[in-house]
Design a protein around this motif. Sequence first.
Motif, PDB file in Angstrom:
ATOM      1  N   UNK A   1      -6.260   2.500   4.109  1.00  0.00           N
ATOM      2  CA  UNK A   1      -6.667   3.349   2.978  1.00  0.00           C
ATOM      3  C   UNK A   1      -7.783   4.284   3.426  1.00  0.00           C
ATOM      4  N   UNK A   2      -7.508   5.580   3.405  1.00  0.00           N
ATOM      5  CA  UNK A   2      -8.528   6.556   3.764  1.00  0.00           C
ATOM      6  C   UNK A   2      -9.081   6.346   5.160  1.00  0.00           C
ATOM      7  N   UNK A   3      -8.268   5.902   6.081  1.00  0.00           N
ATOM      8  CA  UNK A   3      -8.706   5.656   7.446  1.00  0.00           C
ATOM      9  C   UNK A   3      -9.382   4.316   7.650  1.00  0.00           C
ATOM     10  N   UNK A   4      -9.598   3.566   6.576  1.00  0.00           N
ATOM     11  CA  UNK A   4     -10.223   2.249   6.689  1.00  0.00           C
ATOM     12  C   UNK A   4      -9.163   1.200   7.000  1.00  0.00           C
ATOM     13  N   UNK A   5      -9.557   0.240   7.801  1.00  0.00           N
ATOM     14  CA  UNK A   5      -8.675  -0.874   8.105  1.00  0.00           C
ATOM     15  C   UNK A   5      -8.706  -1.856   6.942  1.00  0.00           C
TER      16      UNK A   5
END
Length: 133
Positions: A18-22
């Motif tokens: 999500x949004x580049x978050x793991x």
Amino acid sequence: MEGRSTLRPADLLVFGWAGGKHACVDLTGVSPLVGLRENGFVAGLAARKAESKKVDKHAKACAENQHVFIPFAFDTFGSLAPEAINFLTRVQRVIHSNCSTPRGQGFVFGRLGFAIQKGLAAQLVARLPSVLM
């Protein structure tokens, strides 16, 4: 300990969720018969309670480490908590849009199924009486 992550290894780590978050996915299997005396039986209640407890326990630490926390709670009768259903729905969409063969699609769900089976087996083995030699 300063500067070190407070996270334990996730059961499943999904990169760029999500949004580049793991995403740290925590698989939790529970018996739907736990707490039966107090509340009576309600289908899926044990999985929803387990999901809520996991969020309370791990979501803040994940957020502090720039990760998304996803509780994947299920009961041994097959009920899935809402976040587990959302997770599987998204995984299914991604697989169908990126995998052209049924074999590729089955790989991810096979791995997830194995992780669930491993967790259930560990619960069952932990409850076996010890055998004296």
